[in-house]
Design an enzyme around this catalytic site. Structure first.
Site, PDB file in Angstrom:
ATOM      1  N   THR A 295      21.150 -31.479  21.935  1.00 54.75           N
ATOM      2  CA  THR A 295      21.990 -30.621  22.787  1.00 54.75           C
ATOM      3  C   THR A 295      23.390 -30.469  22.200  1.00 54.75           C
ATOM      4  OG1 THR A 295      23.168 -30.636  24.905  1.00 54.75           O
ATOM      5  CG2 THR A 295      22.365 -32.737  24.156  1.00 54.75           C
ATOM      6  N   ASP A 296      24.067 -29.387  22.568  1.00 56.43           N
ATOM      7  CA  ASP A 296      25.458 -29.204  22.118  1.00 56.43           C
ATOM      8  C   ASP A 296      26.385 -30.248  22.741  1.00 56.43           C
ATOM      9  OD1 ASP A 296      25.523 -28.234  24.741  1.00 56.43           O
ATOM     10  OD2 ASP A 296      26.541 -26.356  24.243  1.00 56.43           O
ATOM     11  N   GLU A 297      25.921 -30.891  23.826  1.00 59.10           N
ATOM     12  CA  GLU A 297      26.800 -31.847  24.523  1.00 59.10           C
ATOM     13  C   GLU A 297      27.120 -33.070  23.664  1.00 59.10           C
ATOM     14  OE1 GLU A 297      26.129 -32.449  28.671  1.00 59.10           O
ATOM     15  OE2 GLU A 297      25.028 -30.580  28.866  1.00 59.10           O
TER      16      GLU A 297
ATOM     17  N   TYR B 215      24.611 -39.297  29.512  1.00 58.30           N
ATOM     18  CA  TYR B 215      23.543 -38.405  29.040  1.00 58.30           C
ATOM     19  C   TYR B 215      23.800 -37.980  27.599  1.00 58.30           C
ATOM     20  CZ  TYR B 215      21.237 -33.936  28.052  1.00 58.30           C
ATOM     21  OH  TYR B 215      20.536 -32.928  27.437  1.00 58.30           O
TER      22      TYR B 215
ATOM     23  N   LYS C  52      21.805 -38.802  24.120  1.00 57.56           N
ATOM     24  CA  LYS C  52      21.242 -37.755  23.255  1.00 57.56           C
ATOM     25  C   LYS C  52      21.822 -37.865  21.843  1.00 57.56           C
ATOM     26  CE  LYS C  52      18.758 -34.832  24.066  1.00 57.56           C
ATOM     27  NZ  LYS C  52      17.270 -34.753  24.045  1.00 57.56           N
TER      28      LYS C  52
HETATM   29  P1  NAD Z   1      13.567 -31.557  32.015  1.00 55.89           P
HETATM   30  O1  NAD Z   1      14.246 -32.693  32.688  1.00 55.89           O
HETATM   31  O2  NAD Z   1      13.262 -30.325  32.804  1.00 55.89           O
HETATM   32  O3  NAD Z   1      12.177 -32.054  31.386  1.00 55.89           O
HETATM   33  C1  NAD Z   1      12.025 -33.303  30.777  1.00 55.89           C
HETATM   34  C2  NAD Z   1      10.537 -33.601  30.703  1.00 55.89           C
HETATM   35  O4  NAD Z   1      10.378 -34.859  30.026  1.00 55.89           O
HETATM   36  C3  NAD Z   1       9.878 -33.743  32.077  1.00 55.89           C
HETATM   37  O5  NAD Z   1       8.645 -33.057  32.090  1.00 55.89           O
HETATM   38  C4  NAD Z   1       9.663 -35.241  32.223  1.00 55.89           C
HETATM   39  O6  NAD Z   1       8.533 -35.568  33.023  1.00 55.89           O
HETATM   40  C5  NAD Z   1       9.477 -35.657  30.769  1.00 55.89           C
HETATM   41  N1  NAD Z   1       9.829 -37.066  30.547  1.00 55.89           N
HETATM   42  C6  NAD Z   1      10.964 -37.704  30.927  1.00 55.89           C
HETATM   43  N2  NAD Z   1      10.916 -38.994  30.554  1.00 55.89           N
HETATM   44  C7  NAD Z   1       9.741 -39.174  29.904  1.00 55.89           C
HETATM   45  C8  NAD Z   1       9.130 -40.293  29.271  1.00 55.89           C
HETATM   46  N3  NAD Z   1       9.730 -41.486  29.240  1.00 55.89           N
HETATM   47  N4  NAD Z   1       7.922 -40.130  28.688  1.00 55.89           N
HETATM   48  C9  NAD Z   1       7.301 -38.923  28.719  1.00 55.89           C
HETATM   49  N5  NAD Z   1       7.827 -37.835  29.311  1.00 55.89           N
HETATM   50  C10 NAD Z   1       9.035 -37.956  29.902  1.00 55.89           C
HETATM   51  O7  NAD Z   1      14.461 -31.223  30.749  1.00 55.89           O
HETATM   52  P2  NAD Z   1      14.703 -29.835  30.004  1.00 55.89           P
HETATM   53  O8  NAD Z   1      15.867 -29.154  30.614  1.00 55.89           O
HETATM   54  O9  NAD Z   1      13.417 -29.114  29.861  1.00 55.89           O
HETATM   55  O10 NAD Z   1      15.187 -30.360  28.575  1.00 55.89           O
HETATM   56  C11 NAD Z   1      14.242 -30.614  27.530  1.00 55.89           C
HETATM   57  C12 NAD Z   1      14.981 -31.120  26.312  1.00 55.89           C
HETATM   58  O11 NAD Z   1      15.957 -30.147  25.900  1.00 55.89           O
HETATM   59  C13 NAD Z   1      15.759 -32.415  26.570  1.00 55.89           C
HETATM   60  O12 NAD Z   1      15.629 -33.234  25.444  1.00 55.89           O
HETATM   61  C14 NAD Z   1      17.207 -31.949  26.737  1.00 55.89           C
HETATM   62  O13 NAD Z   1      18.111 -32.952  26.353  1.00 55.89           O
HETATM   63  C15 NAD Z   1      17.235 -30.752  25.798  1.00 55.89           C
HETATM   64  N6  NAD Z   1      18.218 -29.713  26.130  1.00 55.89           N
HETATM   65  C16 NAD Z   1      18.267 -29.193  27.382  1.00 55.89           C
HETATM   66  C17 NAD Z   1      19.183 -28.171  27.658  1.00 55.89           C
HETATM   67  C18 NAD Z   1      19.258 -27.540  29.037  1.00 55.89           C
HETATM   68  O14 NAD Z   1      20.153 -26.735  29.296  1.00 55.89           O
HETATM   69  N7  NAD Z   1      18.333 -27.834  29.947  1.00 55.89           N
HETATM   70  C19 NAD Z   1      20.048 -27.694  26.656  1.00 55.89           C
HETATM   71  C20 NAD Z   1      19.955 -28.257  25.382  1.00 55.89           C
HETATM   72  C21 NAD Z   1      19.030 -29.256  25.117  1.00 55.89           C
END
Ligand code: NAD
Length: 326
Positions: free
Chosen positions: A125-127, A149, A153
């Protein structure tokens, strides 16, 4: 081609999986997709098809190293989305973030190495860069995360790059800005605002609301992740920005308008601890090396997203009004 997608039942991972099963990614139209997901409060089995000839769903934890070895057997590629993803939760209970994001990612990387997986993408993530007053981060900028968080990351992001440098694992990292789109958990800002407005409730905005973010449609993020999987260089990180900057307050006003609500439905609440003021990404590396696919214009994507929440209360009402409401 066999691909393992961790966290494939979450917001972004499920979009990636649905698109791949629909044949939406070139050269992966016949790929077999295995989803490994623990189905935490954030993951929903119904976010991906119940049955599909090219899909295997495994409910399990990325911390389970034995299970990882089993599911990785015969996989050609891994896209690692699984994470604890909500900043507010990391402020009240950081331990889970260290376990899943840092230790879990190390477990995934180690299993990829020993399992001989040919290609890995770690979704970061950009964070991880922290906050920036002016200008934009390049991939060479220092990682200065501020929340538990983003710190977790950053730990996982650096672990992925270390597995390239130490072991030669063919892994790349993506660092994307904020995502929006359908199937996002209503604890996150845009779906929280939209679903509150649809229920006639106010929208909470942290502090003065002048925190600036870039917003990218989930389809564009997933397309970019897939480009990195297909063509990215091992051991490199790729910024994935949106090129649009908007304050949270301006975004809340847009959402109120799209939902037909009055601006006085926006309520300022005590600011989040350690709240980053501004994020901005330099995407030169991505554009130069991989080129950019067409983007979903922010206004259009936002209107479609609002319409999706309007049309799918059966998806968000049980989560929002259920036991795991933040
Ligand atoms: P989300 O919280 O909607 O989904 C996370 C998924 O991971 C869920 O389905 C959860 O059940 C699963 N999970 C969590 N812990 C687990 C474990 N220990 N074992 C197996 N599965 C597990 O998150 P998201 O928004 O879809 O983000 C997905 C990825 O993208 C993350 O790595 C996040 O850091 C990154 N990201 C998100 C954003 C954003 O704006 N949402 C932006 C940049 C990067």
């Amino acid at each position: 081609m066999r691909i393992l997608v961790t966290g494939g039942a979450g917001f972004i991972g499920s979009h990636y999986v649905r698109t791949m099963l629909d044949g939406g990614y070139r050269d992966f139209e016949d790929a077999h997709v295995t989803v490994l997901d623990q189905l935490t409060y954030a993951g929903r089995r119904e976010n991906i098809p119940g049955s599909h000839p090219r899909l295997t769903f495994v409910r399990g934890n990325i911390l389970d190293r034995k299970l990882l070895r089993e599911v990785l057997d015969g996989q050609d590629a891994v896209v690692h989305f699984a994470a604890e993803s909500h900043v507010d939760r990391s402020i009240t209970s950081g331990a889970e973030f260290v376990r899943t994001n840092v230790e879990g990612t190390q477990a995934v990387l180690e299993a990829c190495l020993t399992g001989g997986v040919e290609r890995v993408v770690h979704v970061s993530t950009d964070e991880v860069y922290g906050t920036i007053e002016k200008g934009a981060w390049t991939e060479r900028s220092p990682l200065l995360p501020n929340s538990p968080y983003s710190a977790s990351k950053a730990g996982s992001d650096l672990m992925a790059l270390a597995y390239f440098r130490t072991h030669g694992l063919n892994v790349s990292v993506t660092r994307c800005c904020n995502n929006y789109g359908p199937y996002q958990h209503p604890e996150k800002f845009i779906p929280l605002a939209v679903t509150n407005l649809l229920e006639g409730r106010p929208v909470p905005v942290y502090g003065d609301g002048l925190q600036v973010r870039e917003w990218l449609h989930v389809a564009d993020h997933c397309r970019a992740v897939h480009q990195v999987l297909a063509e990215g260089r091992a051991g490199e990180a790729y910024n994935i920005g949106a090129g649009t900057a908007e304050s949270n307050l301006a975004l809340a006003r847009r959402l109120a308008e799209l939902c037909g609500a009055e601006p006085d439905m926006i309520r300022h609440v005590t600011d989040r601890k350690g709240h980053d003021r501004r994020y901005a990404l330099d995407q030169t590396r991505f554009e130069r090396e991989l080129g950019r696919e067409p983007d979903v214009p922010f206004g259009e994507g936002l209107a479609e997203t609002v319409a999706w929440y309007q049309d799918n209360p059966q998806w968000w009402k049980p989560v929002k009004n259920g036991g795991d409401r933040p």
